[in-house]
Design a protein around this motif. Structure first.
Motif, mmCIF file in Angstrom:
data_model
loop_
_atom_site.group_PDB
_atom_site.id
_atom_site.type_symbol
_atom_site.label_atom_id
_atom_site.label_comp_id
_atom_site.label_asym_id
_atom_site.label_seq_id
_atom_site.Cartn_x
_atom_site.Cartn_y
_atom_site.Cartn_z
ATOM 1 N N VAL A 156 0.862 -1.180 0.000
ATOM 2 C CA VAL A 156 0.000 0.000 0.000
ATOM 3 C C VAL A 156 0.899 1.231 0.000
ATOM 4 N N ILE A 157 0.488 2.305 -0.691
ATOM 5 C CA ILE A 157 1.252 3.557 -0.667
ATOM 6 C C ILE A 157 0.412 4.674 -0.075
ATOM 7 N N TYR A 158 1.006 5.381 0.883
ATOM 8 C CA TYR A 158 0.380 6.525 1.552
ATOM 9 C C TYR A 158 1.068 7.787 1.034
ATOM 10 N N ASP A 318 -10.447 4.486 9.826
ATOM 11 C CA ASP A 318 -9.733 3.537 10.669
ATOM 12 C C ASP A 318 -9.448 2.240 9.907
ATOM 13 N N GLN A 319 -8.999 1.214 10.634
ATOM 14 C CA GLN A 319 -8.606 -0.046 10.016
ATOM 15 C C GLN A 319 -9.784 -0.803 9.412
ATOM 16 N N HIS A 320 -11.012 -0.367 9.743
ATOM 17 C CA HIS A 320 -12.206 -0.987 9.176
ATOM 18 C C HIS A 320 -12.790 -0.148 8.034
ATOM 19 N N GLY A 321 -12.135 0.959 7.714
ATOM 20 C CA GLY A 321 -12.628 1.826 6.648
ATOM 21 C C GLY A 321 -13.764 2.725 7.080
ATOM 22 N N VAL A 322 -13.866 2.990 8.378
ATOM 23 C CA VAL A 322 -14.947 3.824 8.926
ATOM 24 C C VAL A 322 -14.384 5.183 9.330
ATOM 25 N N TRP A 323 -15.079 6.249 8.956
ATOM 26 C CA TRP A 323 -14.629 7.600 9.314
ATOM 27 C C TRP A 323 -14.751 7.842 10.808
ATOM 28 N N GLN A 324 -13.696 8.425 11.384
ATOM 29 C CA GLN A 324 -13.671 8.797 12.800
ATOM 30 C C GLN A 324 -13.221 10.247 12.920
ATOM 31 N N VAL A 325 -13.794 10.988 13.863
ATOM 32 C CA VAL A 325 -13.283 12.322 14.185
ATOM 33 C C VAL A 325 -12.106 12.140 15.129
ATOM 34 N N VAL A 439 -7.184 -0.933 3.395
ATOM 35 C CA VAL A 439 -6.842 -0.857 1.971
ATOM 36 C C VAL A 439 -6.287 -2.193 1.483
ATOM 37 N N MET A 440 -5.399 -2.803 2.281
ATOM 38 C CA MET A 440 -4.837 -4.092 1.881
ATOM 39 C C MET A 440 -5.914 -5.174 1.859
ATOM 40 N N HIS A 446 -9.843 -8.079 -4.069
ATOM 41 C CA HIS A 446 -10.075 -7.533 -5.410
ATOM 42 C C HIS A 446 -11.276 -6.596 -5.427
ATOM 43 N N ASP A 447 -11.363 -5.767 -4.385
ATOM 44 C CA ASP A 447 -12.512 -4.867 -4.248
ATOM 45 C C ASP A 447 -12.040 -3.449 -3.976
ATOM 46 N N LEU A 448 -11.111 -2.955 -4.793
ATOM 47 C CA LEU A 448 -10.627 -1.592 -4.595
ATOM 48 C C LEU A 448 -11.724 -0.566 -4.808
#
Length: 453
Positions: A156-158, A318-325, A439-440, A446-448
């Motif tokens: 993954v690239i940040y 976060d690690q689950h793809g959920v937005w956090q403040v 992301v990984m 295969h669901d980018l």
């Protein structure tokens, strides 16, 4: 699905020791770390950790001090990661500060990796060996400081390019294009936001319209005069600006019949007036074409200690793809300044300092969180690319209504200089890397396209 696990070396050759509880029915014949893929045999054990023989460890280019990592078994391959390549520019020849003034920021970012079981390194275009799919990247430890080591291409690239200029360089664009297309490496947080395009895209989102001040492309003196008839003040901002540079506030005093312009020039706050708007605009914008700017409705903002206040809110996935403040701070304008930016004399203050009454503070915090999360989702729907963090600038008017001013894809860190915001600073660092786990996961499935959901 990636899971965190303890990892260590073991005696022998070409063997991976896997816990018997991990998908025992699936034979593992290959182990993968970033772009490195090595054949192996597996032995099931009663341990809860994964062990690799030293030859596999070295062939995969696993860091010497690695102790925890995520894993997933797909088909007959054991995937270890995420291996996060943090892409930037502006490197120096000095190992003490290899990324110049930003070395401290990157060192703090890298110290978060062990707490979330990922592996990360810093690299630039000049560190890539395309032929062998290797990168001579930088890592940091508290004990030894900055060092370089050879890593595989990342999983993954940040994107942490420092500015629009570096982003527009041909060599930066080539790196992104090749990594994404030739090597199918997902790339998150690409690009800097275009201020005007953000508002144009958000116009399609009905549910967040009440946050948006009137914002247009600046086109003519007549247009600005018309807006000054509608609103107490207007702000003219560079479409591709940052750090509050080039922002001008205009207002009209009816009793005097005078136009005023407030702006910063060479670290000095200026307040100019004229009976006509055109000469003020030419002076304040230094003759630059209006078409390079946007014009925005001025909002009568909350006042504290005689100065206007606005708010910076950070959101991260976060690690689950959920937005956090992840952070909320207030910024109080300096005397005579058109903006609250620290470089223009602004001061960072906490919500506790700003609102002594607990119920008031909690209500404001609730409103800011709601606005930030709603706008994060809206931006994600409207913009291309994989977005993992946003820095929002909000205002609150004298009636307590929240207004959206700007969104930043690579938000500055000035709010974390306040002693009450150190915990926020840690959380933003942690989640900016933790998002790579999600992301990984999407990459392995295969669901980018699902990254935007």
């Amino acid at each position: 699905m990636l899971q965190a696990v303890t990892i260590s070396k073991a005696p022998g050759k070409g063997v991976i020791y896997l816990p018997a509880t991990i998908q025992e029915s699936i034979p593992v014949t290959t182990v993968c770390f970033g772009s490195k893929s090595i054949p192996c045999t597996t032995v099931r054990t009663n341990n809860t950790s994964i062990k690799l023989t030293e030859d596999l460890w070295n062939s995969l280019l696993l860091p010497i001090d690695l102790s925890r990592i995520h894993f997933s078994i797909k088909d007959t391959t054991l995937h270890l990661g995420p291996l996060v390549g943090i892409f930037t520019s502006g490197f120096t020849p000095y190992l003490l500060r290899p990324i110049g003034e930003r070395s401290r920021f990157f060192s703090k970012l890298l110290t978060a990796q062990k707490t979330i079981s990922v592996c990360a390194y810093i690299f630039g275009e000049e560190h890539i060996d395309w032929e062998n799919k290797l990168i001579n990247g930088y890592y940091f430890t508290e004990e030894d400081g900055w060092k370089q080591a050879v890593y595989p291409f990342p999983s993954v690239i940040y994107d942490r390019l420092p500015n629009r200029k570096s982003e527009r360089l041909k060599r930066s664009r080539i790196v992104k294009e090749r990594m994404e297309t030739e090597f199918t490496i997902p790339w998150y947080n690409p690009g800097f936001f275009d201020k005007l395009a953000i508002f144009e895209r958000l116009d399609a989102e009905e549910q967040i319209q009440h946050y948006l001040p009137e914002t247009q492309s600046a086109e003519s003196i007549f247009q600005l005069e018309q807006m000054l008839r509608k609103y107490p003040s207007i702000y003219v901002k560079p479409i591709h600006g940052s750090l509050g540079k080039g922002i001008v506030q205009f207002y009209y005093e009816k009793k005097e019949g005078m136009y005023y312009a407030r702006y910063e020039r060479n670290e000095v706050q200026k307040l100019q007036k004229s009976v006509a708007l055109e000469p003020l605009i030419k002076q304040a914008l230094r003759g630059r074409p209006l078409q390079r700017f946007l014009v925005q409705q001025g909002i009568p903002l909350h006042i504290n200690e005689g100065q206007v206040v606005d708010f910076r809110v950070h959101t991260n996935k976060d690690q689950h793809g959920v937005w956090q403040v992840t952070a909320i701070a207030a910024k109080r304008a300096g005397s005579g300044s058109a903006t609250t930016h620290v470089k223009n004399g602004g001061k960072i203050v906490s919500l506790q300092e700003l609102f002594e009454d607990l119920s008031t503070r909690q209500e404001v915090q609730k409103k800011l969180k709601k606005a930030a999360l709603e706008l994060s989702l809206s931006l994600e729907r409207q913009l291309s690319g994989v977005i993992g963090e946003v820095g929002f600038d909000f205002g609150m008017d004298t009636d307590g209504r929240i207004w959206f001013f700007e969104a930043n894809s690579k938000p500055g860190r000035s709010i974390f200089s306040h002693v009450d915001h150190r915990e926020y600073e840690w959380l933003t660092r942690k989640l900016s890397l933790a998002f790579s786990i999600h992301v990984m996961n999407q990459q392995l499935n295969h669901d980018l396209a699902g990254l935007k959901l």
